[in-house]
Structures are given as C-alpha cells and as structure tokens.
Design a protein around this motif. Structure first.
Motif, mmCIF file in Angstrom:
data_model
loop_
_atom_site.group_PDB
_atom_site.id
_atom_site.type_symbol
_atom_site.label_atom_id
_atom_site.label_comp_id
_atom_site.label_asym_id
_atom_site.label_seq_id
_atom_site.Cartn_x
_atom_site.Cartn_y
_atom_site.Cartn_z
ATOM 1 N N LEU A 24 132.493 31.534 4.632
ATOM 2 C CA LEU A 24 131.060 31.415 4.856
ATOM 3 C C LEU A 24 130.599 32.190 6.077
ATOM 4 N N TRP A 25 131.496 32.393 7.053
ATOM 5 C CA TRP A 25 131.010 32.951 8.314
ATOM 6 C C TRP A 25 130.429 34.344 8.193
ATOM 7 N N PRO A 26 130.862 35.218 7.265
ATOM 8 C CA PRO A 26 130.199 36.521 7.199
ATOM 9 C C PRO A 26 128.717 36.399 6.889
ATOM 10 N N PHE A 27 128.333 35.326 6.200
ATOM 11 C CA PHE A 27 126.934 35.110 5.861
ATOM 12 C C PHE A 27 126.247 34.245 6.910
ATOM 13 N N GLU A 28 126.939 33.209 7.377
ATOM 14 C CA GLU A 28 126.324 32.319 8.347
ATOM 15 C C GLU A 28 126.117 33.017 9.681
ATOM 16 N N ALA A 29 126.920 34.031 9.951
ATOM 17 C CA ALA A 29 126.716 34.777 11.195
ATOM 18 C C ALA A 29 125.337 35.407 11.241
ATOM 19 N N ALA A 30 124.777 35.711 10.073
ATOM 20 C CA ALA A 30 123.431 36.283 10.052
ATOM 21 C C ALA A 30 122.401 35.302 10.589
ATOM 22 N N ARG A 31 122.708 34.013 10.531
ATOM 23 C CA ARG A 31 121.805 33.011 11.091
ATOM 24 C C ARG A 31 121.628 33.228 12.592
ATOM 25 N N LEU A 32 122.681 33.759 13.209
ATOM 26 C CA LEU A 32 122.631 34.010 14.636
ATOM 27 C C LEU A 32 122.117 35.400 14.976
ATOM 28 N N ALA A 33 122.004 36.248 13.964
ATOM 29 C CA ALA A 33 121.794 37.664 14.246
ATOM 30 C C ALA A 33 120.510 37.934 15.000
ATOM 31 N N LEU A 34 119.427 37.282 14.621
ATOM 32 C CA LEU A 34 118.156 37.554 15.283
ATOM 33 C C LEU A 34 118.213 37.154 16.751
ATOM 34 N N ASP A 35 118.798 35.984 17.058
ATOM 35 C CA ASP A 35 118.933 35.565 18.449
ATOM 36 C C ASP A 35 119.845 36.516 19.218
ATOM 37 N N ILE A 36 120.957 36.861 18.584
ATOM 38 C CA ILE A 36 121.897 37.763 19.240
ATOM 39 C C ILE A 36 121.222 39.108 19.511
ATOM 40 N N TYR A 37 120.500 39.588 18.514
ATOM 41 C CA TYR A 37 119.855 40.903 18.627
ATOM 42 C C TYR A 37 118.855 40.915 19.787
ATOM 43 N N SER A 38 118.085 39.834 19.908
ATOM 44 C CA SER A 38 117.041 39.799 20.932
ATOM 45 C C SER A 38 117.610 39.551 22.324
ATOM 46 N N GLN A 39 118.690 38.770 22.420
ATOM 47 C CA GLN A 39 119.225 38.399 23.719
ATOM 48 C C GLN A 39 120.285 39.375 24.235
ATOM 49 N N TRP A 40 120.898 40.122 23.312
ATOM 50 C CA TRP A 40 122.072 40.905 23.687
ATOM 51 C C TRP A 40 121.839 42.400 23.546
ATOM 52 N N TYR A 41 121.333 42.810 22.401
ATOM 53 C CA TYR A 41 121.365 44.221 22.053
ATOM 54 C C TYR A 41 120.248 45.098 22.592
ATOM 55 N N PRO A 42 119.094 44.576 23.038
ATOM 56 C CA PRO A 42 118.131 45.493 23.619
ATOM 57 C C PRO A 42 118.697 46.244 24.823
ATOM 58 N N ASN A 43 119.628 45.636 25.523
ATOM 59 C CA ASN A 43 120.154 46.240 26.743
ATOM 60 C C ASN A 43 121.609 46.661 26.638
ATOM 61 N N PRO A 194 123.757 26.030 -7.560
ATOM 62 C CA PRO A 194 123.864 26.203 -6.113
ATOM 63 C C PRO A 194 125.264 25.938 -5.562
ATOM 64 N N SER A 195 125.502 26.537 -4.418
ATOM 65 C CA SER A 195 126.687 26.281 -3.603
ATOM 66 C C SER A 195 126.236 26.362 -2.159
ATOM 67 N N GLU A 196 127.105 25.953 -1.237
ATOM 68 C CA GLU A 196 126.760 26.059 0.175
ATOM 69 C C GLU A 196 126.510 27.511 0.552
ATOM 70 N N LEU A 197 127.303 28.418 -0.030
ATOM 71 C CA LEU A 197 127.154 29.834 0.259
ATOM 72 C C LEU A 197 125.808 30.364 -0.228
ATOM 73 N N SER A 198 125.464 30.092 -1.499
ATOM 74 C CA SER A 198 124.215 30.633 -2.038
ATOM 75 C C SER A 198 122.997 30.021 -1.352
ATOM 76 N N ARG A 199 123.064 28.723 -1.018
ATOM 77 C CA ARG A 199 121.941 28.107 -0.311
ATOM 78 C C ARG A 199 121.771 28.714 1.076
ATOM 79 N N MET A 200 122.892 28.997 1.719
ATOM 80 C CA MET A 200 122.836 29.567 3.050
ATOM 81 C C MET A 200 122.162 30.932 3.036
ATOM 82 N N VAL A 201 122.571 31.801 2.114
ATOM 83 C CA VAL A 201 122.003 33.135 2.051
ATOM 84 C C VAL A 201 120.519 33.063 1.717
#
Length: 385
Positions: A24-43, A194-201
C-alpha cells in the motif's frame, strides 16, 4: 529538515500488518506528497539515491539464464528442458523486485513450479527506472511483454502476480491467440469491488501523485518513498508472509529473514508516466473493467478472453480481497468448465512466497496447466459454429 510526521500505524485496522502495508505504501505515500512538496521541495531537492537506475540487488535463488534484454526488463529463463508448454510468470511492477517469485529455497515460486513439472519456465525481471525511462508507459511494458512472448514462442501460458495480473490480462485480451492459459494471482482488475488499496487511491487528489512525479524529475524513487513511508515490520509479519515460524536461534531462519529484509529494502524506481497511468486509469477510473482501456492502439474488451483461466485469491488479503479478485471472472468469456477460482488461507505476500501456498495452490495450478481441458476440441466447435 525532517520529513512530516507519518501516520500512526495504530490508527489503522488491527488486521493490517506490514506484510499487507508493503503493497500500500507506494500509493499511501501520495497522501503525504502535497505536505512534503510544500514543506521540503521548494528549497531542497530529494537526496540522490546511491546510483541511478539499477543497483546491485539480492542474488537469485534458482539457477537461470538471461534469455533476452529489453528496455523495460530482462527475460529470465528458468527452463530445465527445451520442449514442453512454456509458462511465463509476469512479476508485479510495483516497487519491489521480481525476487518475490524466487526469494529463498522453499519460498520460491519458480522452484515450486519446476518441482511440479513445469519444464519451460520464464520470468519478467522488470528494470528499475533510469532517467531515460521516465516516459515509459503501460504500452511500453505491454510491447516488451509481447517481444518476450514472441521470443519464447507463442502460445504461452501466462501467470500474472498482483499487478502483473492486470498487465497479463490486458495482454491476453490484446493478443488472445498468443496466450493458451492464464493465471491471475492476487490481481486487482475490477476496482468497483472495493479494497483498501482502491479506496485509498480514489480518496487522494491526482495532484498528490503528480507531485511525487515532479519531485523526482519524472521518476518515482523507490528508496525515497521507503524513507517517506517507513513501516517497520516485525518477526510476526515476516512469518505471516513466509508462512513459517522463524526461530531466531536457527541459522536457516536468520538467513531467510535477512533475505526477506533485503528484498524489501531494495525497491525499484518507477517511470512517472507509468505510475500516473496506473493510479489514474486502473485504480481511479477502473478502465479495464469498464471496457475503456486502450492497449497498443486497441480498445480492450475482456470478452475477448476465452482461454482457460485460473483465479487465485488470498483469504486475508486487504490489497486484493477475494471478492475483488473473483470479480474479474464475470468480465471474461471463458467457458465455466475452463474457469477455476481458488482461495488460499493467507495474506497477499503469502500467495507468492508462503511455503504453504507454494506447496498447495501453486502445485494445483501446475497440475491444471498440464491437464487436458480439451481446448482444441472447443476451438474447433466455436469455429464450426
């Protein structure tokens, strides 16, 4: 600067363990992507991996040769004879290496199939994405799979593992004359069930996945995503995946646990184009089941799949639960006499490396592949009709 705090594992269902979370983590990591992008990657850009593209990986367990080198994969030949019906195992391309099918003695699908009498045996070893692979798409992998099948010599038997299953099904529908029999093991296809994976995406904004691709310059970094979504696994998790007790005092058990740990810690990088197509077209839009998927220029109709099909599901699978796995069968035109559906009492990883599943369900599948189902007579009857 530290990464944002990760979701507490205790907040999830008690039935979820590392062996399931690993998928699941390859997909669930996207849940963090926006926060990571804004807090980490601008700089600051992500730390580079040790080396781009493919790195030295876990050694293989079962003897084999390289039959073909393609842009997206190595075709590995595990055959023990020059004659016989060929079986091509299509490994999942989902951030873990193809050693999922050849982890260790007693936990190797390739070894189990050899012992069950499959004489001509092949495996797709998908390449870790180098920068020049950033635009590789699902069509790229279907095209190389087609070259592999032509090299082996069609028709082949095709066994798809997890996400290798939907790729195999697309291939069988696109080139029905090149596939004799099809095995779908723990394969997500109809995500309307449904599955946990499909609901997550479905719950994540497309911008999250797009941010992951942008931050990697078109490549999904497996090492970075493992770092961003680190889930420690326990001895119990490993035992569940391998379907055996691991005595810490046993040298064999320590060696097995070491191989399992290395396999998990050596992920593949993925092409960004492929990753976005999978998340959007397959897990969000459900194009394969809906009949809206274009593969190599042709719209895919699963009713074109009339070959014998064996569907294998894991009873305790939260990634591809049995109801979702078996929903694929109703989309096919396979005659009921040629359709097998079986459930193995294990979790997702146990389907591919668990000692009980390999000795049970996969031995049954090998017998089914070698049995006489009367395909030739059935084909003649359809032509005459």
């Amino acid at each position: 600067m530290s990464l944002p705090e990760k979701t507490n594992r205790s907040d999830r269902s008690a039935s979820t363990n590392w062996a399931q979370d690993a998928w699941l983590w390859p997909f669930e990591a996207a849940r963090l992507a926006l926060d990571i992008y804004s807090q980490w990657y601008p700089n600051r850009a992500p730390e580079p991996t040790d080396s781009p593209g493919e790195a030295a990986a876990l050694p293989w367990t079962t003897a084999h040769s390289v039959a073909l080198q393609l842009p997206s994969m190595c075709l590995l030949d595990f055959s023990r004879a020059a004659e016989g019906r060929p079986l091509l195992v299509c490994a999942p391309y989902a951030l873990h290496r193809a050693q999922i099918a050849d982890l260790a003695p007693g936990h190797s699908l390739m070894e189990a199939l050899q012992k069950a009498g499959v004489a001509r045996l092949y495996l797709t070893d998908w390449r870790s994405a180098a920068p020049e692979m950033r635009y590789f798409s699902i069509d790229t992998f279907l095209s190389d799979l087609n070259v592999a099948v032509d090299t082996i010599g069609p028709p082949v038997d095709l066994a798809g593992l997890c996400q290798g299953g939907w790729l195999s099904l697309l291939y069988a529908a696109r080139f029905p004359g090149k596939v004799r029999r099809l095995v779908l093991a723990g394969s997500p296809v109809d995500v309307s069930v449904p599955s946990e994976l499909s609901r997550m995406v479905a719950s994540l904004p497309p911008q999250g996945f797009e941010a992951l691709v942008r931050q990697g310059d078109g490549i999904i970094s497996g090492k970075y995503m493992l770092q961003a979504w680190s889930i420690p696994f326990t001895m119990r998790d490993a035992e569940a995946a391998l379907e055996r007790r691991l005595d810490r005092k046993s040298e064999d058990a320590r060696a097995l646990l070491d191989r399992f740990t290395r396999w998990n810690s050596e992920p593949l990088d993925l092409p960004g184009t492929y990753y976005l197509e999978v998340t959007d077209w397959i897990f969000r839009q459900n194009r394969i089941a809906a009949g809206d998927f274009l593969a190599l220029g042709c719209k895919i109709d699963l009713a074109a799949v009339k070959q014998p099909v064996f569907v294998l599901a894991a009873e305790n699978d939260i990634v591809v639960p049995p109801d979702q796995a078996f929903a694929t069968a109703r989309l096919l035109a396979t005659p009921p006499a040629w359709l097998q559906c079986h459930t193995e009492p294990c979790g997702h990883l146990g389907l591919f490396m668990g000692c009980k599943a390999l000795a049970g369900s996969w031995r049954r599948i090998a017998r089914w592949l070698q049995s006489d189902l009367g395909e030739a007579a059935g084909e003649r009857a359809r032509i005459s009709a």
